[in-house]
Design an enzyme around this catalytic site. Structure first.
Site, mmCIF file in Angstrom:
data_model
loop_
_atom_site.group_PDB
_atom_site.id
_atom_site.type_symbol
_atom_site.label_atom_id
_atom_site.label_comp_id
_atom_site.label_asym_id
_atom_site.label_seq_id
_atom_site.Cartn_x
_atom_site.Cartn_y
_atom_site.Cartn_z
ATOM 1 N N HIS A 186 4.663 -6.527 -9.166
ATOM 2 C CA HIS A 186 5.073 -5.367 -8.376
ATOM 3 C C HIS A 186 6.597 -5.209 -8.478
ATOM 4 O O HIS A 186 7.337 -6.178 -8.273
ATOM 5 C CB HIS A 186 4.738 -5.578 -6.896
ATOM 6 C CG HIS A 186 3.303 -5.355 -6.525
ATOM 7 N ND1 HIS A 186 2.276 -6.020 -7.123
ATOM 8 C CD2 HIS A 186 2.741 -4.531 -5.599
ATOM 9 C CE1 HIS A 186 1.139 -5.619 -6.576
ATOM 10 N NE2 HIS A 186 1.388 -4.719 -5.643
ATOM 11 N N GLU A 189 8.916 -0.043 -6.218
ATOM 12 C CA GLU A 189 8.179 0.754 -5.229
ATOM 13 C C GLU A 189 9.101 0.961 -4.026
ATOM 14 O O GLU A 189 9.714 2.009 -3.886
ATOM 15 C CB GLU A 189 6.887 0.034 -4.812
ATOM 16 C CG GLU A 189 6.107 0.784 -3.742
ATOM 17 C CD GLU A 189 5.085 -0.091 -3.017
ATOM 18 O OE1 GLU A 189 5.150 -1.331 -3.105
ATOM 19 O OE2 GLU A 189 4.240 0.483 -2.312
ATOM 20 N N ASP A 267 -4.392 0.901 -4.633
ATOM 21 C CA ASP A 267 -3.537 -0.059 -3.915
ATOM 22 C C ASP A 267 -4.253 -0.730 -2.726
ATOM 23 O O ASP A 267 -4.842 -1.783 -2.906
ATOM 24 C CB ASP A 267 -2.235 0.627 -3.482
ATOM 25 C CG ASP A 267 -1.060 -0.340 -3.383
ATOM 26 O OD1 ASP A 267 -1.231 -1.522 -3.736
ATOM 27 O OD2 ASP A 267 0.031 0.086 -2.969
ATOM 28 N N ASP A 268 -4.178 -0.150 -1.539
ATOM 29 C CA ASP A 268 -4.903 -0.646 -0.350
ATOM 30 C C ASP A 268 -5.642 0.558 0.232
ATOM 31 O O ASP A 268 -5.266 1.079 1.283
ATOM 32 C CB ASP A 268 -3.930 -1.199 0.700
ATOM 33 C CG ASP A 268 -3.068 -2.331 0.171
ATOM 34 O OD1 ASP A 268 -3.608 -3.413 -0.104
ATOM 35 O OD2 ASP A 268 -1.845 -2.118 0.028
HETATM 36 ZN ZN LIG Z 1 0.080 -3.243 -4.616
#
Ligand SMILES: [Zn+2]
EC number: 3.5.4.2
Length: 324
Positions: A186, A189, A267-268
């Site tokens: 990651h 972001e 993602d979530d």
């Molecule tokens: Zn993620």
């Protein structure tokens, strides 16, 4: 409906509200502060984490985790997905009192149940969590390297990007790479383009989780395109977390136009009121992508998948067959 593939989804963050409610009944917990009218409710990062931790805590036994993976992959398949990679988190398992191996075996069992019903292929990317610390990340890498589970094919680092430096994780990724695992991390972001550059310099991943803020630096965008780095983009998540103001401001089309390999991911999903299907719908609506363009995104994802050559060829054949 275009066929879909997903590379970036955290399994604990993929638990649908109805599944969480059913788990809460099993363990005698009240979901009302976190789930209302069938949706997760949160208003800032703290309340998001509270809801996330509450739900993750309702998955404790091997059967719970098998049920979670089965439920998620089955729902993905219903939405047209033929391939799913999920991030797993041995730290979660340890907190629940399960060994990383029991946790991984259980998730793998759930994936096989979903495959038996729907044909969806699933793989796992073991992740270390930045805000837990370097030591736990190396522990996760060692586990991923030696666990021998046939569905564990990648290693990644997730968690709060603002903690730690990329250099701190070099050793963990070397352990994973030596074991033949695919590498993703990651970056870019919640933090700017610098973390993406640093990830490329130090970690040398084939894929970046998010990476969208590379758009802030045209030289870096060119480098991502030249090196063929695949970006695991999650537009719905980015808008929910206010990384960009609106889908009209999202750099997905610009990155693609610059020659970067981009994919669509959830993602979530229920926390960001999205799903993989919705991400494809967002791309159709806001990024003017037609069915052919969306099928090309799925192809990019499968080509970048951490999966053996034979399975990859079969998935690509399925995709080609559907396009005809
Ligand atoms: Zn993620």
């Amino acid at each position: 409906m275009p066929l879909k593939a997903e590379l970036h989804c955290h399994i604990e963050g993929a638990a649908a509200p109805e599944l969480v409610i059913s788990q809460a009944q099993k363990y005698g917990k009240d979901t009302s502060p976190y789930i209302q009218n069938g949706s997760f409710v949160w208003h800032d990062f703290t309340s998001f984490l509270a809801a996330y931790d509450f739900s993750a805590d309702l998955f404790r036994s091997e059967e719970d985790y098998a049920r979670l993976a089965d439920h998620y992959l089955t729902s993905l398949a219903r939405d047209g997905a033929i391939y799913s990679e999920v991030f797993t988190s041995p730290d979660h398992a340890t907190r629940a009192g399960l060994s990383p191996k029991a946790y991984t075996d259980a998730l793998g069992e759930g994936m096989l149940r979903a495959k038996a019903k729907t044909g969806i292929e699933g793989r796992m990317i073991v992740t270390g969590v930045r805000h837990v610390g370097v030591e736990s990340i190396e522990r996760a890498a060692r586990f991923a390297a030696r666990c021998g589970h046939p569905l564990v094919t990648g290693f990644g680092v997730a968690g709060d990007e603002r903690m730690g430096e990329m250099e701190d994780y070099v050793r963990a990724f070397e352990i994973a790479r030596e074991a033949g695992l695919g590498i993703t991390i990651h970056a870019g972001e919640l933090t700017g383009w610098e973390t993406v550059q640093s990830a490329l310099d130090h970690i040398k991943p084939s894929r970046i989780g998010h990476g969208v803020r590379a758009i802030e630096n045209p030289d870096l965008v060119r480098r991502i395109a030249d090196e063929g780095i695949v970006l695991e983009c999650c537009p719905g998540s980015n808008i929910a977390l206010k990384v960009f103001d609106s889908f009209a401001d999202h750099p997905f089309p610009a990155l693609q136009a610059a020659g970067c390999k981009v994919t669509l991911n959830s993602d979530d999903p229920p926390y960001f009121w999205t799903s993989l299907k919705r991400e494809y719908d967002i791309a159709a609506e806001h990024f003017s992508m037609n069915e052919k363009a969306l099928a090309a995104v799925t192809k990019t994802a499968i080509e970048a998948a951490f999966v053996d050559r034979k399975t990859k060829t079969a998935l690509l054949a399925r995709l080609n067959g559907a396009a005809r």
